[in-house]
Design a protein around this motif. Structure first.
Motif, PDB file in Angstrom:
ATOM      1  N   UNK A  82       9.862   8.012   7.390  1.00 10.35           N
ATOM      2  CA  UNK A  82      10.799   8.794   6.593  1.00 10.35           C
ATOM      3  C   UNK A  82      10.659   8.569   5.099  1.00 10.35           C
ATOM      4  N   UNK A  83       9.542   7.991   4.675  1.00  9.44           N
ATOM      5  CA  UNK A  83       9.315   7.767   3.248  1.00  9.44           C
ATOM      6  C   UNK A  83       8.784   9.017   2.553  1.00  9.44           C
ATOM      7  N   UNK A  84       8.073   9.857   3.310  1.00  7.80           N
ATOM      8  CA  UNK A  84       7.510  11.092   2.768  1.00  7.80           C
ATOM      9  C   UNK A  84       7.780  12.248   3.729  1.00  7.80           C
ATOM     10  N   UNK A  85       7.653  13.449   3.184  1.00  9.88           N
ATOM     11  CA  UNK A  85       7.720  14.662   4.007  1.00  9.88           C
ATOM     12  C   UNK A  85       6.375  15.360   3.894  1.00  9.88           C
ATOM     13  N   UNK A  86       6.052  16.169   4.906  1.00  9.87           N
ATOM     14  CA  UNK A  86       4.771  16.875   4.909  1.00  9.87           C
ATOM     15  C   UNK A  86       5.005  18.350   5.168  1.00  9.87           C
ATOM     16  N   UNK A  87       4.425  19.167   4.309  1.00  7.69           N
ATOM     17  CA  UNK A  87       4.430  20.612   4.505  1.00  7.69           C
ATOM     18  C   UNK A  87       3.121  20.973   5.185  1.00  7.69           C
ATOM     19  N   UNK A  88       3.210  21.349   6.453  1.00  4.34           N
ATOM     20  CA  UNK A  88       2.020  21.652   7.241  1.00  4.34           C
ATOM     21  C   UNK A  88       1.856  23.154   7.433  1.00  4.34           C
ATOM     22  N   UNK A  89       2.462  23.955   6.561  1.00  3.41           N
ATOM     23  CA  UNK A  89       2.426  25.410   6.731  1.00  3.41           C
ATOM     24  C   UNK A  89       1.068  26.018   6.385  1.00  3.41           C
ATOM     25  N   UNK A 105       0.833  -1.213   0.000  1.00  2.45           N
ATOM     26  CA  UNK A 105       0.000   0.000   0.000  1.00  2.45           C
ATOM     27  C   UNK A 105       0.865   1.260   0.000  1.00  2.45           C
ATOM     28  N   UNK A 106       1.958   1.234   0.745  1.00  2.00           N
ATOM     29  CA  UNK A 106       2.864   2.387   0.761  1.00  2.00           C
ATOM     30  C   UNK A 106       3.510   2.580  -0.602  1.00  2.00           C
ATOM     31  N   UNK A 107       3.833   1.488  -1.278  1.00  2.00           N
ATOM     32  CA  UNK A 107       4.398   1.593  -2.622  1.00  2.00           C
ATOM     33  C   UNK A 107       3.398   2.206  -3.602  1.00  2.00           C
ATOM     34  N   UNK A 108       2.126   1.870  -3.450  1.00  2.00           N
ATOM     35  CA  UNK A 108       1.101   2.476  -4.307  1.00  2.00           C
ATOM     36  C   UNK A 108       1.073   4.000  -4.111  1.00  2.00           C
ATOM     37  N   UNK A 109       1.178   4.430  -2.867  1.00  2.00           N
ATOM     38  CA  UNK A 109       1.189   5.869  -2.575  1.00  2.00           C
ATOM     39  C   UNK A 109       2.458   6.512  -3.115  1.00  2.00           C
ATOM     40  N   UNK A 110       3.590   5.850  -2.929  1.00  2.00           N
ATOM     41  CA  UNK A 110       4.848   6.389  -3.459  1.00  2.00           C
ATOM     42  C   UNK A 110       4.783   6.529  -4.976  1.00  2.00           C
ATOM     43  N   UNK A 111       4.194   5.546  -5.652  1.00  2.00           N
ATOM     44  CA  UNK A 111       4.063   5.625  -7.120  1.00  2.00           C
ATOM     45  C   UNK A 111       3.294   6.882  -7.514  1.00  2.00           C
ATOM     46  N   UNK A 112       2.255   7.191  -6.784  1.00  2.00           N
ATOM     47  CA  UNK A 112       1.458   8.393  -7.071  1.00  2.00           C
ATOM     48  C   UNK A 112       2.297   9.643  -6.842  1.00  2.00           C
ATOM     49  N   UNK A 114      -8.019  10.071  -4.086  1.00  2.00           N
ATOM     50  CA  UNK A 114      -8.848  10.030  -5.296  1.00  2.00           C
ATOM     51  C   UNK A 114      -8.229   9.142  -6.374  1.00  2.00           C
ATOM     52  N   UNK A 115      -6.909   9.132  -6.458  1.00  2.00           N
ATOM     53  CA  UNK A 115      -6.237   8.266  -7.442  1.00  2.00           C
ATOM     54  C   UNK A 115      -6.313   6.805  -6.992  1.00  2.00           C
ATOM     55  N   UNK A 116      -6.075   6.550  -5.717  1.00  2.00           N
ATOM     56  CA  UNK A 116      -6.150   5.180  -5.198  1.00  2.00           C
ATOM     57  C   UNK A 116      -7.546   4.596  -5.376  1.00  2.00           C
ATOM     58  N   UNK A 172      -2.098   5.775   6.467  1.00  2.00           N
ATOM     59  CA  UNK A 172      -0.928   5.244   5.769  1.00  2.00           C
ATOM     60  C   UNK A 172       0.106   6.334   5.525  1.00  2.00           C
ATOM     61  N   UNK A 173      -0.354   7.497   5.108  1.00  2.00           N
ATOM     62  CA  UNK A 173       0.575   8.587   4.821  1.00  2.00           C
ATOM     63  C   UNK A 173       1.216   9.112   6.094  1.00  2.00           C
ATOM     64  N   UNK A 174       0.501   9.084   7.213  1.00  2.00           N
ATOM     65  CA  UNK A 174       1.093   9.470   8.496  1.00  2.00           C
ATOM     66  C   UNK A 174       2.169   8.469   8.915  1.00  2.00           C
ATOM     67  N   UNK A 175       1.911   7.186   8.686  1.00  8.25           N
ATOM     68  CA  UNK A 175       2.903   6.151   8.991  1.00  8.25           C
ATOM     69  C   UNK A 175       4.129   6.333   8.101  1.00  8.25           C
ATOM     70  N   UNK A 176       3.898   6.632   6.828  1.00  9.25           N
ATOM     71  CA  UNK A 176       5.002   6.855   5.893  1.00  9.25           C
ATOM     72  C   UNK A 176       5.844   8.053   6.319  1.00  9.25           C
ATOM     73  N   UNK A 177       5.203   9.075   6.871  1.00 10.01           N
ATOM     74  CA  UNK A 177       5.916  10.242   7.389  1.00 10.01           C
ATOM     75  C   UNK A 177       6.830   9.812   8.537  1.00 10.01           C
ATOM     76  N   UNK A 178       6.294   8.994   9.452  1.00 10.49           N
ATOM     77  CA  UNK A 178       7.086   8.509  10.586  1.00 10.49           C
ATOM     78  C   UNK A 178       8.258   7.637  10.135  1.00 10.49           C
TER      79      UNK A 178
END
Length: 127
Positions: free
Chosen positions: A57-64, A12-19, A33-35, A49-55
């Motif tokens: 280190x697979x993704x970064x989040x701009x929370x500004x 599932x994380x790989x599917x998100x990374x592909x996007x 929406x893509x998934x 899933x995206x929060x777990x990926x953030x933890x």
């Protein structure tokens, strides 16, 4: 950034990374929406899933701003290479040739793909 040896993204994380690799920076809604086009995925599941990926280190989040924007932190080519290396070692007993033959035997490659593979192999044999 996560060290490549510690990368263990789930399917599932790989599917998100592909996007994220294809689209670039995305909100959770964009990814969801893509998934949702290919599988029944709940918004909160995508968010978690995206929060777990953030933890991880697979993704970064701009929370500004109010809408958080995510981007992939891991390189697509390095991640693919790492996963292919693991697959060759674990599934094909270290034989890249067996993996390639299995892949080509189970998937109809286009003429363009076959030509590209031939060109690549010719380049390897000329080294």
């Amino acid at each position: 950034m996560a060290a490549i040896n510690n990368l263990k993204p789930t399917e599932s994380e790989l599917e998100i990374l592909q996007i994220l690799w294809e689209k670039g920076n995305c909100t959770v809604r964009d990814v969801h929406e893509i998934l949702e086009k290919n599988k029944d995925a709940g918004y909160t599941t995508t968010l978690k899933l995206m929060q777990i990926m953030l933890e991880k280190g697979l993704v970064a989040r701009d929370a500004s701003s109010k809408t958080h924007i995510y981007r992939a932190l891991v390189n697509q080519e390095k991640t693919q290479q790492h996963l292919v290396d693991k697959m060759i070692d674990n599934v094909f007993n270290g034989s890249a040739a067996r993996m390639v033959m299995q892949a080509l035997g189970n998937h109809t490659a286009s003429k363009e793909e076959i030509d590209s593979i031939k060109k690549y192999l010719d380049g390897l044999s000329n080294q």
